[in-house]
Design a protein around this motif. Structure first.
Motif, PDB file in Angstrom:
ATOM      1  N   GLY A 113      18.561  12.610  -1.700  1.00  0.00           N
ATOM      2  CA  GLY A 113      18.041  13.490  -0.665  1.00  0.00           C
ATOM      3  C   GLY A 113      16.584  13.342  -0.328  1.00  0.00           C
ATOM      4  N   MET A 114      15.956  12.257  -0.746  1.00  0.00           N
ATOM      5  CA  MET A 114      14.540  12.104  -0.413  1.00  0.00           C
ATOM      6  C   MET A 114      14.374  11.655   1.035  1.00  0.00           C
ATOM      7  SD  MET A 114      11.626   9.787  -2.215  1.00  0.00           S
ATOM      8  CE  MET A 114      10.222   9.190  -1.284  1.00  0.00           C
ATOM      9  N   PRO A 115      13.639  12.411   1.864  1.00  0.00           N
ATOM     10  CA  PRO A 115      13.469  12.037   3.269  1.00  0.00           C
ATOM     11  C   PRO A 115      12.493  10.877   3.433  1.00  0.00           C
ATOM     12  CG  PRO A 115      12.222  14.016   2.788  1.00  0.00           C
ATOM     13  CD  PRO A 115      12.940  13.658   1.523  1.00  0.00           C
ATOM     14  N   ARG A 116      12.650  10.151   4.539  1.00  0.00           N
ATOM     15  CA  ARG A 116      11.742   9.036   4.798  1.00  0.00           C
ATOM     16  C   ARG A 116      10.516   9.517   5.556  1.00  0.00           C
ATOM     17  NH1 ARG A 116      14.396   5.843   9.998  1.00  0.00           N
ATOM     18  NH2 ARG A 116      12.495   4.625   9.945  1.00  0.00           N
ATOM     19  N   ARG A 117       9.526   8.624   5.648  1.00  0.00           N
ATOM     20  CA  ARG A 117       8.292   8.872   6.399  1.00  0.00           C
ATOM     21  C   ARG A 117       7.473  10.040   5.842  1.00  0.00           C
ATOM     22  NH1 ARG A 117      10.282   8.015  12.697  1.00  0.00           N
ATOM     23  NH2 ARG A 117      10.289   5.755  12.676  1.00  0.00           N
ATOM     24  N   TYR A 118       7.442  10.193   4.509  1.00  0.00           N
ATOM     25  CA  TYR A 118       6.541  11.172   3.875  1.00  0.00           C
ATOM     26  C   TYR A 118       5.683  10.463   2.847  1.00  0.00           C
ATOM     27  CZ  TYR A 118       8.891  15.212   5.885  1.00  0.00           C
ATOM     28  OH  TYR A 118       9.387  16.137   6.745  1.00  0.00           O
ATOM     29  N   TYR A 119       4.447  10.919   2.704  1.00  0.00           N
ATOM     30  CA  TYR A 119       3.564  10.276   1.727  1.00  0.00           C
ATOM     31  C   TYR A 119       3.755  10.880   0.338  1.00  0.00           C
ATOM     32  CZ  TYR A 119       0.365  14.183   1.111  1.00  0.00           C
ATOM     33  OH  TYR A 119      -0.177  15.382   0.763  1.00  0.00           O
ATOM     34  N   LEU A 128       9.210  15.257  -4.087  1.00  0.00           N
ATOM     35  CA  LEU A 128       9.409  16.212  -5.171  1.00  0.00           C
ATOM     36  C   LEU A 128       9.462  15.467  -6.506  1.00  0.00           C
ATOM     37  CD1 LEU A 128      12.182  18.380  -3.490  1.00  0.00           C
ATOM     38  CD2 LEU A 128       9.749  18.922  -3.751  1.00  0.00           C
ATOM     39  N   PRO A 129       9.089  16.145  -7.602  1.00  0.00           N
ATOM     40  CA  PRO A 129       8.992  15.458  -8.901  1.00  0.00           C
ATOM     41  C   PRO A 129      10.302  14.810  -9.348  1.00  0.00           C
ATOM     42  CG  PRO A 129       8.055  17.664  -9.021  1.00  0.00           C
ATOM     43  CD  PRO A 129       8.630  17.533  -7.659  1.00  0.00           C
ATOM     44  N   GLU A 130      11.455  15.371  -8.933  1.00  0.00           N
ATOM     45  CA  GLU A 130      12.692  14.771  -9.446  1.00  0.00           C
ATOM     46  C   GLU A 130      12.948  13.373  -8.903  1.00  0.00           C
ATOM     47  OE1 GLU A 130      12.759  17.843  -7.684  1.00  0.00           O
ATOM     48  OE2 GLU A 130      14.588  17.928  -6.477  1.00  0.00           O
ATOM     49  N   PHE A 131      12.192  12.958  -7.894  1.00  0.00           N
ATOM     50  CA  PHE A 131      12.395  11.607  -7.348  1.00  0.00           C
ATOM     51  C   PHE A 131      11.488  10.563  -8.008  1.00  0.00           C
ATOM     52  CE2 PHE A 131      13.267  14.216  -3.357  1.00  0.00           C
ATOM     53  CZ  PHE A 131      14.629  14.246  -3.584  1.00  0.00           C
ATOM     54  N   THR A 132      10.783  10.956  -9.080  1.00  0.00           N
ATOM     55  CA  THR A 132       9.725  10.080  -9.590  1.00  0.00           C
ATOM     56  C   THR A 132      10.227   8.746 -10.110  1.00  0.00           C
ATOM     57  OG1 THR A 132       8.509  12.056 -10.210  1.00  0.00           O
ATOM     58  CG2 THR A 132       7.737   9.961 -11.130  1.00  0.00           C
ATOM     59  N   LEU A 133      11.234   8.748 -10.977  1.00  0.00           N
ATOM     60  CA  LEU A 133      11.617   7.508 -11.664  1.00  0.00           C
ATOM     61  C   LEU A 133      12.027   6.394 -10.705  1.00  0.00           C
ATOM     62  CD1 LEU A 133      11.966   6.004 -14.340  1.00  0.00           C
ATOM     63  CD2 LEU A 133      14.353   6.779 -14.343  1.00  0.00           C
ATOM     64  N   PRO A 134      12.977   6.630  -9.794  1.00  0.00           N
ATOM     65  CA  PRO A 134      13.339   5.531  -8.887  1.00  0.00           C
ATOM     66  C   PRO A 134      12.150   5.055  -8.056  1.00  0.00           C
ATOM     67  CG  PRO A 134      14.935   7.317  -8.734  1.00  0.00           C
ATOM     68  CD  PRO A 134      13.807   7.830  -9.572  1.00  0.00           C
ATOM     69  N   VAL A 163       0.836  -1.200   0.000  1.00  0.00           N
ATOM     70  CA  VAL A 163       0.000   0.000   0.000  1.00  0.00           C
ATOM     71  C   VAL A 163       0.876   1.257   0.000  1.00  0.00           C
ATOM     72  CG1 VAL A 163      -1.610   1.339   1.399  1.00  0.00           C
ATOM     73  CG2 VAL A 163      -1.990  -1.103   1.059  1.00  0.00           C
ATOM     74  N   MET A 164       1.906   1.244   0.837  1.00  0.00           N
ATOM     75  CA  MET A 164       2.799   2.413   0.883  1.00  0.00           C
ATOM     76  C   MET A 164       3.474   2.622  -0.463  1.00  0.00           C
ATOM     77  SD  MET A 164       4.820   2.478   4.463  1.00  0.00           S
ATOM     78  CE  MET A 164       5.041   0.742   4.692  1.00  0.00           C
ATOM     79  N   ARG A 165       3.944   1.523  -1.039  1.00  0.00           N
ATOM     80  CA  ARG A 165       4.626   1.651  -2.326  1.00  0.00           C
ATOM     81  C   ARG A 165       3.655   2.199  -3.373  1.00  0.00           C
ATOM     82  NH1 ARG A 165       8.960   3.383  -2.023  1.00  0.00           N
ATOM     83  NH2 ARG A 165       8.345   3.861  -4.139  1.00  0.00           N
ATOM     84  N   LEU A 166       2.406   1.770  -3.308  1.00  0.00           N
ATOM     85  CA  LEU A 166       1.441   2.252  -4.288  1.00  0.00           C
ATOM     86  C   LEU A 166       1.223   3.757  -4.110  1.00  0.00           C
ATOM     87  CD1 LEU A 166      -0.255   1.308  -6.586  1.00  0.00           C
ATOM     88  CD2 LEU A 166      -2.134   0.847  -5.012  1.00  0.00           C
ATOM     89  N   GLU A 167       1.155   4.195  -2.870  1.00  0.00           N
ATOM     90  CA  GLU A 167       1.014   5.628  -2.612  1.00  0.00           C
ATOM     91  C   GLU A 167       2.182   6.390  -3.217  1.00  0.00           C
ATOM     92  OE1 GLU A 167      -1.023   7.898  -1.416  1.00  0.00           O
ATOM     93  OE2 GLU A 167       0.556   9.422  -1.614  1.00  0.00           O
ATOM     94  N   LEU A 168       3.352   5.779  -3.178  1.00  0.00           N
ATOM     95  CA  LEU A 168       4.560   6.482  -3.618  1.00  0.00           C
ATOM     96  C   LEU A 168       4.857   6.273  -5.096  1.00  0.00           C
ATOM     97  CD1 LEU A 168       6.772   5.641  -0.515  1.00  0.00           C
ATOM     98  CD2 LEU A 168       5.765   7.858  -1.073  1.00  0.00           C
ATOM     99  N   ILE A 169       3.915   5.741  -5.839  1.00  0.00           N
ATOM    100  CA  ILE A 169       4.180   5.480  -7.256  1.00  0.00           C
ATOM    101  C   ILE A 169       4.387   6.782  -8.022  1.00  0.00           C
ATOM    102  CG2 ILE A 169       1.743   5.433  -7.979  1.00  0.00           C
ATOM    103  CD1 ILE A 169       2.469   3.093  -9.820  1.00  0.00           C
ATOM    104  N   ALA A 170       3.755   7.846  -7.578  1.00  0.00           N
ATOM    105  CA  ALA A 170       3.894   9.137  -8.248  1.00  0.00           C
ATOM    106  C   ALA A 170       3.792  10.236  -7.202  1.00  0.00           C
ATOM    107  CB  ALA A 170       2.791   9.299  -9.295  1.00  0.00           C
ATOM    108  N   PRO A 171       4.319  11.420  -7.494  1.00  0.00           N
ATOM    109  CA  PRO A 171       4.214  12.518  -6.528  1.00  0.00           C
ATOM    110  C   PRO A 171       2.756  12.879  -6.271  1.00  0.00           C
ATOM    111  CG  PRO A 171       5.652  13.112  -8.372  1.00  0.00           C
ATOM    112  CD  PRO A 171       5.000  11.825  -8.725  1.00  0.00           C
ATOM    113  N   GLY A 172       2.517  13.504  -5.138  1.00  0.00           N
ATOM    114  CA  GLY A 172       1.164  13.910  -4.799  1.00  0.00           C
ATOM    115  C   GLY A 172       0.406  12.785  -4.132  1.00  0.00           C
ATOM    116  N   ALA A 173      -0.779  13.112  -3.607  1.00  0.00           N
ATOM    117  CA  ALA A 173      -1.579  12.084  -2.946  1.00  0.00           C
ATOM    118  C   ALA A 173      -2.106  11.123  -3.989  1.00  0.00           C
ATOM    119  CB  ALA A 173      -2.724  12.735  -2.186  1.00  0.00           C
TER     120      ALA A 173
END
Ligand code: HEM
Ligand SMILES: [Cu+2]
Lengths: 208, 545
Positions: free
Chosen positions: B449-455, B458-464, B53-63
């Motif tokens: 530089g992407m911090p942990r524990r955020y839903y 930033l857009p530059e982190f999208t691909l990984p 579920v968490m990974r799915l939330e993080l598939i793209a920026p934004g909620a």
């Protein structure tokens, strides 16, 4: 049910007195470390709030406090005597001595109750108004006082229940002259609970 | 139902007594191991689902599918279940319970009833943790670390979550205590300490950590409860308390706890490799001593979790140096395993694959651990996805893989049947690829530089992040294939008593499934545990059937 396997010639449940005592000692380590964590916190906060701890301990009644270690030390004697009694096969006396231990435990708890009650009367009890107004530092002294002596009191209750159960089994004969390890273990636990108090008492009442 | 033994038949531990109740009151270490197995797998699957579920939330920026508050609750519950209900009890409570007595030639553990009580405490703790979903303001949202002062202020069900962890700690202590006494008192005649196999040794070192470290978190969690319910502001700076002290107390337990997670896994790997290489383990005594060294040094490094919490300079340097010290015994073990493989008759079967994956992934976890253990670099990657990647490599890539390796290894011993080896291999490959797809990108993200524990990010982190989420599906597919294959294996062909041709007592001297008290007669031990000289001759003489 009788054994339904072919492995009947392995007798798995032989009584291992040494193993049981070893287990108890290991358990006592965990209790020591449980309070050890609190002693650490006490040391840190005493260091941070030295003067406030000084004032706090001046507000406790040393005389009333000093009765309790004496009571507990006596109860250790009665527990140790009950073990010897059982080893000599006198289970009646063993039970009697456990009863004396329980009476002393009750005395301790009553004294504790009295102390806490006077704090209550002064509004110095967690949740009461006066308690909430305690200045920084002194508040921490009383937080630790109530937490540590409270936790210790819970241990007294657990230990008493343990001794009652053991007395019951001595009466039934399950714990007897040949198999007295459970009583020894109960005694060990009781000694530990007392040893903890031997440290708590000076930390709160005596060190200034 | 009482079955009467006839000559030439044997009655295994499943058949001794039948019925649901016979399981709930059992004192047999093998049945208790299975009780743990089903409970732990249940919790693992729940927490795995939360991970997806968490990974799915993080598939793209934004909620995407979760709001921020729910995300916080999800990663907390995920962490609490994975740590306290899966990875800490996993290997000791299941495979330790099952195999330890057999490995040392004993009919059971020292305190069988206490063993059952530990299981009930485990279940109680698990139910308490799950119950936080049901009432009040929802499950805890503090992270599995329950840091004060937030854990004292939040309105979510922290109190119950913390009590759950307390009860689970108690269960863990009792298991450890049981194992220590078992190993001291119940080794078969002839089995000296240094003839004891390495999995028991690992459990021995682990058990001491369980006994000596767990009480500290117990008391710390009780202090949180007291602060929340009785208003004793023990960590409140306004009252002269210190929230950083909470962090110290928490990590005084939780760093040693990572060795509660890792050591049993290392034991499994040490047990597996010689069997599939048919060679004595390289440096047996060194592995023993390194386990003990890890257990010991592991107590003195907790401060490396707090490099950014405001400790004094010298303290930070000392903790950093000690952290490097504790890495040495782990590295020695990796060296020993690889050296065991060298010039061995390597027989690549599933359990060995998991063991090899352990070595590979644990090495990545360990090396990234040095990055976060070094004071200077940790300042940069602290609280980023680099840390999330690091600890999943250690806990999941390491211990998680060893767990599933152990499951494939002991499967024929537990159930007396064999799963489909080809599908097991396929599942392994998918699982392995999926795992690395999920977590390697996290290491990169952390460096970026992407911090942990955020839903959100930033857009530059999208691909990984996208790769990682796709990887989580691959991982899930691998898990499903593996489990389906294992479930089908229950109807698979009968396994021989010693399908892997091991020379340790658990395989040579017991039936598959074993009988109630494991051995027909107490075994006499003459050989070392991994003595594979002339093993074919030895097995011909000793194997059952
Ligand atoms: C053995 C298996 C696993 C263990 C022991 C484990 C453990 C943990 C722990 C302790 C945390 C930290 C929670 C916190 O910050 O309080 C965490 C976070 C996380 N886990 Fe797992 N986990 C495992 C498997 C998985 C799986 C299978 C997935 C996904 C498919 C996953 C995805 C995540 C994610 C995305 C986070 C980061 C949340 C964030 O920081 O925003 N984990 N895990
Ligand atoms: Cu650590």
């Amino acid at each position: 049910m009788t054994s339904t396997t072919l492995s009947h010639d392995v007798h798995p449940v032989h009584f291992d007195a040494y193993g049981k005592k070893l287990g108890m000692w290991i358990f006592l380590f965990t209790e020591v470390l449980l309070f050890g964590g609190l002693f650490l916190v006490y040391a840190a906060y005493r260091f941070l709030n030295h003067d406030a701890f000084h004032e706090g301990s001046a507000e406790l009644n040393v005389v009333v406090g000093a009765i309790n270690p004496v009571v507990l030390l006596t109860s250790r004697l009665t527990v140790a005597m009950s073990i010897t009694a059982l080893q000599r096969g006198d289970s009646k006396r063993a039970i009697n001595l456990i009863m004396w231990t329980l009476i002393l435990a009750g005395t301790f708890m009553f004294n504790k109750y009295y102390e806490w009650y006077t704090k209550w009367e002064h509004g110095l009890f967690p949740g009461m108004d006066h308690y909430k107004e305690l200045p920084a530092g002194k508040a921490q002294f009383f937080n630790l006082y109530f937490f540590m002596t409270g936790l210790h009191a819970i241990h007294i209750i657990i230990g008493s229940i343990l001794l009652m159960v053991i007395a019951f089994y001595i009466k039934k004969g399950t714990i007897n002259q040949q198999r007295y390890t459970y009583l020894e273990n109960g005694g060990l636990y009781w000694h530990l609970v007392d040893v903890i108090w031997i440290y708590l008492f000076p930390l709160f009442y005596l060190i200034i | 139902m009482t079955a009467i033994p006839q000559s030439g038949t044997y009655i295994n531990f499943f058949e001794v007594k039948r019925g649901f109740m016979s399981w709930l009151v059992t004192a047999d270490h093998k049945r208790i191991a299975l009780l743990y197995f089903y409970a732990i797998m249940g919790f693992f699957i729940v927490a795995f689902g939360l991970g997806l579920v968490m990974r799915l939330e993080l598939i793209a920026p934004g909620a995407t599918i979760l709001d921020p508050q729910t995300y916080n609750e999800v990663f907390t519950l995920h962490g609490v279940i994975m740590i306290f209900l899966f990875i800490i009890p996993g290997i000791p409570a299941i495979f330790g319970n099952f195999a330890l007595p057999m490995l040392i030639g004993a009919p059971d553990v020292a305190f069988p009833k206490l063993n059952l009580i530990s299981w009930y405490l485990y279940v109680l703790g698990g139910l308490l943790a799950l119950s936080t979903l049901l009432f009040g303001d929802g499950p805890a949202d503090t992270g599995w670390t329950f840091y004060a002062p937030y854990s004292v202020k939040t309105g979510t069900n922290v109190t119950v979550a913390v009590l759950a962890a307390f009860v689970l700690g108690f269960s863990s202590i009792l298991t450890g205590l049981n194992f220590i006494v078992t190993m001291h008192q119940m080794r078969a005649p002839g089995m000296t300490w240094f003839k004891m196999p390495l999995f028991p040794w690992a459990l021995y070192a682990t058990a001491w950590i369980q006994v000596l470290a767990t009480p500290i978190i117990g008391i710390t969690l009780l202090m949180i409860v007291a602060e929340r319910t009785l208003g004793l502001g023990l960590f409140d700076p306004a009252l002269g308390g210190d929230p950083v002290l909470y962090q110290h107390l928490f990590w005084i337990y939780s760093h040693p706890a990572v060795y509660i997670m890792a050591l049993p896994a290392m034991g499994i790997v040490s047990e597996t490799i010689p069997v599939f290489v048919k060679k004595s383990i390289f440096g047996y005594k060194v592995i023993v001593y390194s386990s003990l060294a890890i257990a010991f040094i592991g107590y003195f490094v907790w401060g490396h979790h707090m490099f950014t919490s405001g400790m004094s300079g010298p303290a930070r340097v000392i903790f950093s140096v000690l952290t490097f010290l504790v890495a040495i015994p782990s590295a020695i073990k990796v060296f020993n395993w690889v050296a065991t493989l060298y010039k061995g008759a390597i027989d690549i079967k599933v359990p060995l694959l998991y063991a090899l994956a352990f070595i590979f992934q644990f090495a990545i976890g360990g090396l990234t651990g040095l990055v976060v253990g070094a004071l200077a670099t940790d300042i940069h990657v602290h609280d980023t996805y680099f840390v999330v990647g690091h600890f999943h490599y250690v806990m999941f890539g390491g211990t998680g893989f060893a767990f599933f390796g152990a499951l494939h290894f002991y499967y024929p011993k537990i159930w007396g049947r064999m799963y489909n080896l080809k599908w097991a291999n396929i599942a392994f490959v998918i699982f392995f690829i999926g795992f690395n797809l999920v977590y390697f990108p996290m290491l990169v993200l952390g460096m970026m530089g992407m911090p942990r524990r955020y839903y959100d990010y930033l857009p530059e982190f999208t691909l990984p992040n996208l790769i990682s989420t796709i990887g989580s599906w691959v991982l899930a597919i691998g898990l499903v294939i593996m489990l389906v294959n294992l479930i089908n294996g229950r109807k698979g062909p009968k396994a021989s008593t010693n399908p892997w041709q091991s020379v340790t007592l658990d395989w040579t001297h017991t039936q598959s499934p074993p009988t109630l008290y494991n051995f027909d007669e107490t075994p006499q031990v003459e050989r070392g545990p991994y003595d594979y000289r002339n093993y074919e001759q030895y097995l011909k003489e000793h194997n059952k059937n």
